[in-house]
Design a protein around this motif. Structure first.
Motif, PDB file in Angstrom:
ATOM      1  N   SER A 161       0.647  -1.568   0.242  1.00  0.00           N
ATOM      2  CA  SER A 161      -0.065  -0.120   0.039  1.00  0.00           C
ATOM      3  C   SER A 161       1.035   1.168   0.008  1.00  0.00           C
ATOM      4  N   GLY A 162       1.771   0.970   0.186  1.00  0.00           N
ATOM      5  CA  GLY A 162       3.343   2.075   0.030  1.00  0.00           C
ATOM      6  C   GLY A 162       3.628   3.129   1.688  1.00  0.00           C
ATOM      7  N   SER A 163       2.088   2.097   2.552  1.00  0.00           N
ATOM      8  CA  SER A 163       2.872   2.760   3.971  1.00  0.00           C
ATOM      9  C   SER A 163       4.807   2.401   4.495  1.00  0.00           C
ATOM     10  N   TRP A 164       5.313   2.126   3.544  1.00  0.00           N
ATOM     11  CA  TRP A 164       6.805   1.215   3.772  1.00  0.00           C
ATOM     12  C   TRP A 164       7.532   0.928   2.778  1.00  0.00           C
ATOM     13  N   PRO A 165       8.559   2.089   2.674  1.00  0.00           N
ATOM     14  CA  PRO A 165       8.351   3.204   4.512  1.00  0.00           C
ATOM     15  C   PRO A 165       8.114   4.447   3.487  1.00  0.00           C
ATOM     16  N   LEU A 166       8.054   5.093   4.834  1.00  0.00           N
ATOM     17  CA  LEU A 166       6.628   6.691   4.986  1.00  0.00           C
ATOM     18  C   LEU A 166       7.589   6.806   3.322  1.00  0.00           C
ATOM     19  N   ARG A 167       6.459   8.078   2.716  1.00  0.00           N
ATOM     20  CA  ARG A 167       7.042   8.225   1.877  1.00  0.00           C
ATOM     21  C   ARG A 167       8.051  10.329   2.048  1.00  0.00           C
ATOM     22  N   ASP A 168       7.230  10.466   3.461  1.00  0.00           N
ATOM     23  CA  ASP A 168       7.638  11.622   3.928  1.00  0.00           C
ATOM     24  C   ASP A 168       9.099  11.836   4.242  1.00  0.00           C
ATOM     25  N   ARG A 169       9.696  10.706   4.853  1.00  0.00           N
ATOM     26  CA  ARG A 169      10.760  10.146   5.343  1.00  0.00           C
ATOM     27  C   ARG A 169      11.174  10.371   4.560  1.00  0.00           C
ATOM     28  N   VAL A 170      12.899   9.955   4.608  1.00  0.00           N
ATOM     29  CA  VAL A 170      14.300  10.574   3.185  1.00  0.00           C
ATOM     30  C   VAL A 170      14.570   8.987   3.870  1.00  0.00           C
ATOM     31  N   PHE A 171      14.863   7.823   3.790  1.00  0.00           N
ATOM     32  CA  PHE A 171      15.504   5.884   3.688  1.00  0.00           C
ATOM     33  C   PHE A 171      16.989   6.361   3.741  1.00  0.00           C
ATOM     34  N   ASN A 172      17.923   6.386   4.934  1.00  0.00           N
ATOM     35  CA  ASN A 172      19.545   6.494   5.118  1.00  0.00           C
ATOM     36  C   ASN A 172      19.414   5.245   5.410  1.00  0.00           C
ATOM     37  N   VAL A 173      20.200   4.131   4.384  1.00  0.00           N
ATOM     38  CA  VAL A 173      20.055   3.244   4.367  1.00  0.00           C
ATOM     39  C   VAL A 173      21.703   2.958   5.320  1.00  0.00           C
ATOM     40  N   TRP A 174      22.669   4.342   5.487  1.00  0.00           N
ATOM     41  CA  TRP A 174      23.209   3.593   6.887  1.00  0.00           C
ATOM     42  C   TRP A 174      23.038   3.644   7.783  1.00  0.00           C
ATOM     43  N   ILE A 175      22.344   4.463   8.381  1.00  0.00           N
ATOM     44  CA  ILE A 175      21.276   4.731   9.860  1.00  0.00           C
ATOM     45  C   ILE A 175      20.582   3.026  10.264  1.00  0.00           C
TER      46      ILE A 175
END
Length: 281
Positions: A161-175
């Motif tokens: 449904s597109g709820s993960w990852p949240l679209r309003d957050r920047v996904f940081n691979v290292w974190i």
């Protein structure tokens, strides 16, 4: 900083609550077992607090990619709670424990077919196990496995449904993947490979563990395995670990797809810029 601190405190309390749930709900737990559960809960809470309160975690993955860890924690709590309620009925049945026991019995019967994970979980018991002990393991395994399947389905629905990852957050691979080394080879290839390995392990573990037990020994002592807290935590780990690996594999595949899309968009922008520059000159 305050928000991170309060969030870490809340998560630590939730983890501690999950750990002490069996010792609270099951009445026939010794004082030593309760003290040990409290000690383990304190350690788990401190680890969770430290991981979520620091700028960059060292062990916990997907810290800044909700609701991945929330689904896993909810799955863990649901499994522990249901099994604890079911085991609490052995000392003195009430309406809730009787209901959970009836549901577990029905699920255990329906999932007890040849080569199923529930059937293989029964085979881990030694031949000296009584029918009541075999039924207790079967019902607990069926209830735990169904809970893990439902939780896995919820995560897949959130993913689709597109709820993960949240679209309003920047996904940081290292974190979000502190134990993943992105410099060893192509990032997308490694993510896809690790995702496939996790999915394969998640599928095979419920079958491998009983096989290893049957090959290396004559089976687990039924008196030890059917003890209330032991049964709760063994069946929880047996169901939670494969589902967690499944979720991690699916998540890694999704991240690989996101990185691939970002690379394609960057290539398209570079080509567009090159095309505009050539028209100018």
């Amino acid at each position: 900083m305050v928000s991170r601190f309060s969030g870490a405190i809340l998560r630590a309390m939730l983890v501690m609550g999950v750990v002490v749930t069996p010792s609270v709900l099951i009445s026939d737990v010794s004082m030593d077992a309760r003290q040990m559960a409290a000690l383990v809960a304190l350690f788990a809470g401190m680890l969770t607090f430290v991981e979520y309160n620091t700028a960059a975690p060292s062990l916990i993955e997907f810290r800044d990619a909700p609701p991945f860890n929330r689904v896993r924690l909810a799955m863990l709590f649901a499994t522990v709670f249901c099994l604890s309620v079911m085991e609490s009925g052995s000392a003195g049945a009430n309406s809730l424990s009787a209901l959970v026991q009836a549901i577990g019995h029905l699920i255990g019967q329906s999932m007890d077919f040849p080569y199923s994970p529930v059937r293989l979980a029964k085979l881990m018991l030694a031949e000296s196990a009584t029918p009541e002990q075999v039924q207790a393991v079967r019902d607990a395994a069926g209830l735990a496995y169904l809970t893990s399947l439902i939780s896995l389905s919820v995560f897949v629905i959130l993913l689709k449904s597109g709820s993960w990852p949240l679209r309003d957050r920047v996904f940081n691979v290292w974190i979000n993947l502190p134990t993943f080394d992105p410099t060893a080879g192509d990032l997308v290839d490694r993510l896809e490979r690790d995702g496939r390995i996790n999915i394969a392990l998640g599928f095979l573990i419920p079958f491998i563990i009983p096989f290893i037990v049957s090959v290396t020994s004559a089976g687990i002592n039924p008196d030890w395995m059917t003890a209330s807290q032991t049964l709760v935590w063994m069946m929880t780990a047996w169901a939670f670990l494969p589902a967690s690996l499944f979720m991690r594999g699916i998540a890694l595949g999704r991240i690989a797809e996101m990185v691939r899309d970002v690379r394609r968009a960057q290539v398209a922008r570079d080509r567009s810029a090159t095309s505009r520059a050539s028209r100018v000159f």
